[in-house]
Design a protein around this motif. Structure first.
Motif, PDB file in Angstrom:
ATOM      1  N   GLU A   1       5.320 -17.653   7.624  1.00  0.00           N
ATOM      2  CA  GLU A   1       3.878 -17.084   7.750  1.00  0.00           C
ATOM      3  C   GLU A   1       4.092 -15.687   9.176  1.00  0.00           C
ATOM      4  OE1 GLU A   1       0.461 -19.138   8.825  1.00  0.00           O
ATOM      5  OE2 GLU A   1       1.327 -21.288   7.596  1.00  0.00           O
ATOM      6  N   HIS A   2       4.968 -16.042   9.692  1.00  0.00           N
ATOM      7  CA  HIS A   2       4.856 -14.696  10.977  1.00  0.00           C
ATOM      8  C   HIS A   2       5.943 -13.582   9.750  1.00  0.00           C
ATOM      9  CE1 HIS A   2       2.381 -15.955  13.904  1.00  0.00           C
ATOM     10  NE2 HIS A   2       3.220 -17.270  13.091  1.00  0.00           N
ATOM     11  N   LYS A   3       6.790 -14.101   9.221  1.00  0.00           N
ATOM     12  CA  LYS A   3       6.901 -12.941   8.392  1.00  0.00           C
ATOM     13  C   LYS A   3       6.798 -11.778   7.525  1.00  0.00           C
ATOM     14  CE  LYS A   3      12.113 -15.635   7.587  1.00  0.00           C
ATOM     15  NZ  LYS A   3      13.096 -15.952   6.956  1.00  0.00           N
ATOM     16  N   LYS A   4       6.066 -11.934   7.114  1.00  0.00           N
ATOM     17  CA  LYS A   4       4.249 -10.752   7.313  1.00  0.00           C
ATOM     18  C   LYS A   4       3.517 -10.735   8.212  1.00  0.00           C
ATOM     19  CE  LYS A   4       1.849 -14.201   4.961  1.00  0.00           C
ATOM     20  NZ  LYS A   4       2.474 -15.156   4.718  1.00  0.00           N
ATOM     21  N   VAL A   5       2.732  -9.319   7.795  1.00  0.00           N
ATOM     22  CA  VAL A   5       1.943  -9.323   8.668  1.00  0.00           C
ATOM     23  C   VAL A   5       1.028 -10.323   8.304  1.00  0.00           C
ATOM     24  CG1 VAL A   5       0.137  -8.150   9.540  1.00  0.00           C
ATOM     25  CG2 VAL A   5       2.016  -6.318   8.640  1.00  0.00           C
ATOM     26  N   CYS A   6       0.605 -10.628  10.143  1.00  0.00           N
ATOM     27  CA  CYS A   6      -0.679 -12.308  10.384  1.00  0.00           C
ATOM     28  C   CYS A   6      -1.657 -12.581  10.805  1.00  0.00           C
ATOM     29  CB  CYS A   6       1.029 -13.619  10.013  1.00  0.00           C
ATOM     30  SG  CYS A   6       1.868 -13.588  11.153  1.00  0.00           S
ATOM     31  N   GLN A   7      -2.464 -10.800  12.055  1.00  0.00           N
ATOM     32  CA  GLN A   7      -2.541 -11.284  12.971  1.00  0.00           C
ATOM     33  C   GLN A   7      -3.538  -9.785  12.265  1.00  0.00           C
ATOM     34  OE1 GLN A   7       0.026  -9.495  15.942  1.00  0.00           O
ATOM     35  NE2 GLN A   7       0.428 -11.646  16.245  1.00  0.00           N
ATOM     36  N   ASP A   8      -4.641  -9.416  13.003  1.00  0.00           N
ATOM     37  CA  ASP A   8      -5.862  -8.690  12.450  1.00  0.00           C
ATOM     38  C   ASP A   8      -5.803  -7.809  12.979  1.00  0.00           C
ATOM     39  OD1 ASP A   8      -8.576  -7.253  12.795  1.00  0.00           O
ATOM     40  OD2 ASP A   8      -8.997  -8.248  14.226  1.00  0.00           O
ATOM     41  N   MET A   9      -5.403  -6.250  12.500  1.00  0.00           N
ATOM     42  CA  MET A   9      -4.898  -5.507  12.357  1.00  0.00           C
ATOM     43  C   MET A   9      -6.268  -4.057  12.433  1.00  0.00           C
ATOM     44  SD  MET A   9      -1.925  -6.005  12.473  1.00  0.00           S
ATOM     45  CE  MET A   9      -0.731  -4.241  12.934  1.00  0.00           C
ATOM     46  N   LYS A  10      -7.275  -4.743  13.050  1.00  0.00           N
ATOM     47  CA  LYS A  10      -8.354  -3.322  12.432  1.00  0.00           C
ATOM     48  C   LYS A  10      -9.467  -3.883  14.707  1.00  0.00           C
ATOM     49  CE  LYS A  10      -9.679  -4.067   8.026  1.00  0.00           C
ATOM     50  NZ  LYS A  10      -9.934  -4.488   6.918  1.00  0.00           N
ATOM     51  N   GLN A  11      -7.457  -4.068  15.218  1.00  0.00           N
ATOM     52  CA  GLN A  11      -8.750  -3.773  16.977  1.00  0.00           C
ATOM     53  C   GLN A  11      -8.304  -2.420  17.261  1.00  0.00           C
ATOM     54  OE1 GLN A  11      -9.397  -6.381  19.036  1.00  0.00           O
ATOM     55  NE2 GLN A  11      -9.968  -7.733  17.001  1.00  0.00           N
ATOM     56  N   PRO A  12      -8.733  -2.322  18.302  1.00  0.00           N
ATOM     57  CA  PRO A  12      -8.119  -1.116  19.004  1.00  0.00           C
ATOM     58  C   PRO A  12      -6.299  -0.835  19.273  1.00  0.00           C
ATOM     59  CG  PRO A  12     -10.537  -1.630  19.818  1.00  0.00           C
ATOM     60  CD  PRO A  12      -9.758  -2.032  19.497  1.00  0.00           C
ATOM     61  N   LEU A  13      -6.208   0.240  19.271  1.00  0.00           N
ATOM     62  CA  LEU A  13      -5.039   0.803  18.818  1.00  0.00           C
ATOM     63  C   LEU A  13      -4.621  -0.006  20.732  1.00  0.00           C
ATOM     64  CD1 LEU A  13      -2.652   2.285  17.178  1.00  0.00           C
ATOM     65  CD2 LEU A  13      -2.432   4.165  18.475  1.00  0.00           C
ATOM     66  N   SER A  14      -5.236  -0.120  21.641  1.00  0.00           N
ATOM     67  CA  SER A  14      -4.719   0.063  22.397  1.00  0.00           C
ATOM     68  C   SER A  14      -4.577  -1.891  23.359  1.00  0.00           C
ATOM     69  CB  SER A  14      -5.775   0.328  24.025  1.00  0.00           C
ATOM     70  OG  SER A  14      -6.730  -0.397  23.959  1.00  0.00           O
ATOM     71  N   HIS A  15      -5.299  -2.830  22.438  1.00  0.00           N
ATOM     72  CA  HIS A  15      -5.113  -3.659  21.641  1.00  0.00           C
ATOM     73  C   HIS A  15      -3.594  -4.465  21.252  1.00  0.00           C
ATOM     74  CE1 HIS A  15      -9.756  -4.488  22.254  1.00  0.00           C
ATOM     75  NE2 HIS A  15      -9.363  -4.111  23.578  1.00  0.00           N
ATOM     76  N   TYR A  16      -2.704  -3.992  21.039  1.00  0.00           N
ATOM     77  CA  TYR A  16      -1.269  -3.946  20.608  1.00  0.00           C
ATOM     78  C   TYR A  16      -0.074  -4.078  21.245  1.00  0.00           C
ATOM     79  CZ  TYR A  16      -4.838  -4.975  16.563  1.00  0.00           C
ATOM     80  OH  TYR A  16      -5.795  -4.583  15.327  1.00  0.00           O
TER      81      TYR A  16
END
Length: 1118
Positions: free
Chosen positions: A411-426
């Motif tokens: 499941e983690h071989k594809k994008v599986c996280q919320d990508m709509k958080q602010p850039l500073s949260h990654y």
């Protein structure tokens, strides 16, 4: 620190950990205790190679002339080889009052069966091998309730009707157990005698097993000298229980002919002329094709040894010889032992056996017979097996070594996280001096550095730009002897590969040292080549956070200096961004004598280049309080690793809070002229998003970086833990204890075996001999950093058996990484064989293969570790296989989360109101967890087991001699009840009572969780109303400076606790609902449901009791 709350009353007891009794080599268990003396910590130097303390892998526990370690031995070298132990003579003198040793008599005519130490020894590849080994006999340790340990020689009578031991004070007729009286063979330390033993912690879980026998369900508790020997006895005894005197008939029956027929057929297809033999080279090629990991030389040697044993000349191979060598080389004993546990002691798995293995052990949900058949058709090599729906040992091995059973969660071989958080949260995958392909002082610069980094998912690359000849800017490291590459060619390559591995934004870190003239050339190249990909839109001053990666897909961001908004000219001066100069400036500030000598360089910046910078404006960092008040969200600071380390150690809380809103880039010290790497975890734990790594330098630090960014489809962005993102949350980067509001996880890892380890590159001192051992490392916050090592397996890199189990407590799972490292034990210096690094969140539980990688990251062909992974107290209610069961705490007072006092009366009153709901939530959770563990113990399983495995384990005990159920499960209600059908033994009453207690605590939790949850959330909401005016309220209460700051910190702590306790209760409810599903499903699988009460939505996957992993488990044990 003043706190609300106190300790409560003592709760139930348990030893945290243990193994699931479901199957495997060592019967599927992961040991509850890591090896004493195998140190934790982050560095290799902290581990004593010889061990210190009774090590986890040492199965021989009590001293004898073979040199076994003693109870309480302060030091004992790992390994179960009696020869090594005899030579080492480790241990303290035997306490004769405790240890009764009878091994001196008749020892000469006996020998212990083992197959793991030397590759030339015969492997166990069938039940008949186990029976033969038992008839020959083994030395085992017998444990008694008074903590005494007796050395005895155990053997199976030739007529297979009884198990005997010698010597004994009893007469020979009493020193035996009739096979037909055995109710159950239980693996691990899962009887009261083991649990109450004074040296419980020193007994290897993988070497222990118990025989439950007689009408009173007595237990004979034994420990073998190795996990291999324990597996032989468990497998052989279970066969005998199943088939009695017909055991050998069953073994020789058609059940195993499927494999032999398949191999015979392959031989015949090769022997096209029907000569009855084939050339040696053809036989070798055929076996190599079936098992590509085998060395050609090893296959040849095995055939030659067979011929030599028969005094045969020539190189022709007969069918019988081919079959014998195939069985010898292509059977992995540890997988065979696993298969027979789930096959109900057959030599293959049918569809229902496979279903139960997938559900109960591998954590797969909603498995159907169709799914099982798909797996069999995909991996079973024989046509007969495919037609009948049977998975042979070869098919099972194919499946377990396939990508379907790799340790990394697909499941983690594809994008599986919320990508709509602010850039500073990654966290952002970042490269330092990307243009270098060697060291940063003399090394060459090359565009391949950018290609490599971008293909690896890097999202922040560095361009160190200087004036070049012919008015063309060039890239190289200033003040060094590195070579130069043309700026335009780098921009071309970036344009081509920017979004090769990821569609999310790419940051170009421009370190600009060019004249105005060549700056304009830079702008022309970037605008012409990159075009619309450049993000030049001005930031929205009304916003508070950076835009999200999702909103910036396909965009390239320029990180560089920018002219101030009031600059009206075409150019202006800004501070230089030379990293070397920044380092000098910071170091100068630390020394008073240098303070006046540091000169801040400035340079001219043209407006066109300044306008390309939008949301990544480079500014110099001053101090945290200034940044909190004045820094704009689109401004980014760069920190030298020395300065960043200083802040991480001295201001960990401020650093985390700073990074909630602002991007921070950390770059390696210029003193690293060899381009070595810093440890990225040191800065990730502070929330630093851009930790720039030297991608050209392999090793531990790059392994961590590459492994870490695998978890979100390798897109270059990983969402940080919630506790590091939420505006009001308390987290200190240097915590050496549990994290407020986060439930620790227990990670149980068993290193079972290895396959096809290559000789370390450049190593020739020992020829082709490899002496491997394995390190398991945990990297994360300081509280989580630990490492454990296995024993060394001498002279076996092909299929070393380790059978060692470790346990780690993970306090912040979202930031933890596990690394497996295989090394070659050499007296000159241990050499690297392979490694694999994986984020904790990506682990798949169950039996898994770990694909090893070389030092530079390439996959090592056919080189694997075979492991078992279990996670307990797993929270989150995510994927089914991640919902583990909680482990009961030991004999100590129950601890309740505490509230800190702010000394602001109105707010303190709000937090005081939360104390009782928090206590209620804790009681609901822990009462349920303790009841579940108690039930598991009565089932003869460890806390790692799940409830499906529990019901399966006790199912045969719940059925009478005439196959009529003694106990049925009524599934008509949400909470399944056990209903006794007539008179049952006392041991069954205890199980039913424990089950009823467990169901009652589950029901209480489910019925009360929502109301308690709401009370906690209401207290949190009421407190948050004071958040914005907290400083003003505190000032009115007379708090100043330090006291006011402390009040703010206490407020944040309390809010974090409330959020955490609410989440834990919510997840506990999900866990209990999952438990009820498992009970329901298992009852249907075993046919133990009361007629007419089954839920129509749950299909019944099994016909009868025949295919249950624990074939005979009818006794409580004591």
């Amino acid at each position: 620190m003043a706190e609300f709350g106190s300790r409560g009353a003592a709760t139930g007891s348990s030893r945290g950990g243990g193994l699931p009794s479901s199957p495997g080599p060592g019967q599927g268990k992961v040991a509850f205790k890591a090896g004493d003396g195998e140190g934790g910590g982050g560095g290799r130097s902290c581990v004593d190679r010889a061990g210190g303390g009774v090590s986890n892998g040492d199965c021989a526990l009590v001293g004898d002339e073979a040199g076994s370690a003693q109870p309480g031995t302060p030091g004992s070298k790992r390994g179960c080889s009696t020869v090594q132990q005899r030579e080492s003579k480790s241990g303290i003198p035997r306490r004769s009052s405790i240890i009764k040793d009878g091994t001196k008599q008749k020892r000469e005519r006996k020998k212990t069966v083992s197959f793991s130490s030397m590759p030339t020894e015969k492997k166990i590849s069938s039940a008949s091998d186990c029976i033969n080994a038992m008839v020959e006999g083994s030395e085992l340790k017998k444990f008694r309730s008074n903590s005494r340990v007796y050395h005895r020689y155990f053997l199976l009578d030739a007529d297979m009707q009884s198990l005997r031991w010698e010597p004994s004070k009893k007469d020979s007729e009493k020193a035996k157990i009739d096979i037909k009286s055995i109710k159950e063979v239980r693996t691990g330390k899962n009887t009261d005698i083991f649990r109450s033993n004074g040296i419980y912690d020193q007994i290897s879980e993988d070497c222990a097993f118990s025989i439950i026998y007689g009408d009173n369900y007595e237990s004979l508790d034994l420990v073998a000298n190795s996990a291999d020997v324990a597996n032989i006895w468990v497998t052989g005894l279970r066969y005998l229980i199943s088939y009695g005197k017909h055991t050998l008939d069953m073994i020789e029956s058609s059940q195993d002919n499927m494999r032999t027929s398949w191999v015979s057929q392959m031989f015949s297809e090769t022997d096209v002329d029907n000569f009855g033999h084939i050339a040696l080279c053809k036989a070798v090629q055929f076996i190599k094709k079936l098992n590509p990991g085998l060395k050609t030389s090893k296959i040849e040697l095995k055939f030659k040894e067979l011929h030599r044993s028969k005094d045969k000349t020539g190189t022709e191979v007969t069918k019988e010889e081919f079959i014998e060598v195939f069985h010898e080389l292509c059977t992995r004993p540890e997988i065979y032992f696993l298969l027979v546990q789930f096959s109900s002691n057959k030599e293959f798995l049918d569809t229902k056996d496979l279903m139960m293995f997938l559900e109960a052990e591998q954590g797969m949900a909603h498995v159907t017979e169709e799914i099982s058949l798909e797996i069999i058709h995909k991996y079973e090599p024989s046509k007969e097996g495919q037609e009948k729906g049977w998975l042979s040992i070869d098919g099972f091995t194919n499946y377990l070594t396939s990508p379907d059973c790799h340790i990394f969660d697909p499941e983690h071989k594809k994008v599986c996280q919320d990508m709509k958080q602010p850039l500073s949260h990654y966290f952002i995958n970042s490269s330092h001096n990307t243009y270098l392909i060697e060291d940063q002082f003399r090394g060459p610069s090359d565009i391949t550095g950018y290609i490599r980094a971008l293909k690896m998912g890097c999202r922040s690359v560095e361009l160190d730009v200087w004036d070049g000849p012919d008015n063309e800017p060039v890239i190289y490291t200033g003040h060094t002897m590195t070579s130069q590459i043309v700026f335009r060619s780098v921009i071309d390559i970036i344009n081509k590969y920017a979004f090769f591995a990821s569609e999310y934004p790419l940051i170009l870190c421009l370190e600009n040292h060019c004249s105005i003239k060549q700056q304009k050339v830079m702008v022309q190249h970037m605008r012409k080549i990159l075009g619309d990909k450049l993000h030049t839109q001005s930031p929205n001053i009304e916003e508070s956070y950076l835009p999200s990666p999702d909103s910036l897909k396909g965009k390239i961001l320029i990180k560089a200096k920018k002219l101030s908004s009031n600059c009206s000219g075409l150019e202006g001066d800004v501070t230089d961004e030379d990293e070397g100069a920044e380092m000098s400036q910071r170091v100068g500030k630390e020394g008073a004598e240098q303070q006046n000598t540091v000169i801040v360089k400035r340079f001219q910046l043209c407006k066109e280049l300044s306008e390309l910078v939008s949301i990544c404006k480079s500014v110099q960092f001053k101090e945290f309080q200034v940044s909190f008040q004045l820094q704009k969200y689109w401004e980014i600071c760069s920190f030298n690793e020395v300065l960043a380390s200083k802040y991480a150690n001295e201001n960990p809380g401020d650093f985390v809070n700073y990074n909630k809103r602002f991007l921070a880039r950390v770059f390696p010290s210029p003193m690293r002229i060899d381009s070595s790497n810093m440890n990225p975890q040191d800065f990730w734990k502070c929330g630093c998003q851009i930790v720039a790594m030297n991608f050209q330098t392999p090793g531990l630090m790059m392994d961590l970086n590459i492994g870490w960014f695998r978890q979100n489809g390798n897109c270059g962005y990983v969402l940080r833990p919630a506790i590091m993102r939420e505006e009001v949350s308390f987290f200190s980067a240097n915590t050496k204890d549990t994290v407020p509001g986060v439930s620790p996880q227990l990670l149980h890892v068993k290193i079972i075996s290895g396959q096809n380890f290559p000789k370390p590159k450049g190593s020739g001192a020992k020829g082709d001999v490899v002496d491997p051992y394995v390190y398991v490392e945990i990297h994360g916050i300081p509280a989580d950093c630990a490492e454990k090592r296995t024993k060394t397996v001498h002279q076996n890199g092909d299929n070393p058996i380790f059978d060692e189990s470790f346990e780690f407590q993970i306090n912040l799972p979202e930031l933890a990484v596990m690394r497996f490292v295989v090394l070659d034990d050499d007296y000159i210096g241990d050499e690297f064989i392979g490694q694999y690094t994986i984020p904790f969140e990506c682990l798949q539980t169950g039996y898994r293969h770990v694909p090893l990688q070389s030092l530079t990251g390439e996959i090592l062909a056919h080189a694997f570790l075979f492991v078992h992974v279990a996670i307990t107290n797993r929270r989150g209610g995510g994927k089914p296989h991640k919902r583990g069961l909680s482990v009961r705490k030991g004999k100590k007072s129950r601890e309740y989360a505490s509230m800190r006092i702010l000394w602001i009366k109105t707010i303190d009153e709000v937090f005081k109101n939360a104390l009782q709901p928090i206590r209620d939530a804790t009681d609901l959770r822990e009462n349920m967890q303790n009841a579940v563990v108690s039930f598991k113990e009565l089932c003869g399983l460890s806390p790692v087991a799940n409830l499906m495995q529990c019901i399966l384990a006790v199912s045969t005990r719940l059925v009478g001699p005439d196959s009529t159920p003694l106990v049925l499960l009524n599934l008509s209600d949400q909470y399944p009840t056990m209903e006794i059908q007539g008179t049952v033994p006392e041991v069954l009453k205890k199980i039913v009572t424990a089950y009823d207690m467990m169901i009652q605590t589950i029901k209480t939790l489910i019925e009360n969780a929502n109301s308690v949850y709401e009370k906690i959330v209401q207290c949190q909401k009421a407190a948050m109303e004071f958040h914005e005016n907290l400083h003003n309220i505190g000032a009115k209460e007379g708090l100043k400076e330090r006291k006011l700051q402390k009040a703010v910190e206490s407020f944040t702590w309390n809010i974090t606790i409330l959020k955490g306790q609410a989440d834990l209760l919510k997840y506990a409810k999900n866990e209990t609902l999952e438990n009820l599903k498992q009970i329901h499903y298992a009852a249907l699988s075993c046919g133990l449901n009361k007629p007419g009460t089954e839920n129509a939505e749950v299909s019944k996957p099994r016909r009868s009791l025949e295919a249950i992993p624990e074939k005979s488990s009818e006794g409580l044990g004591e």
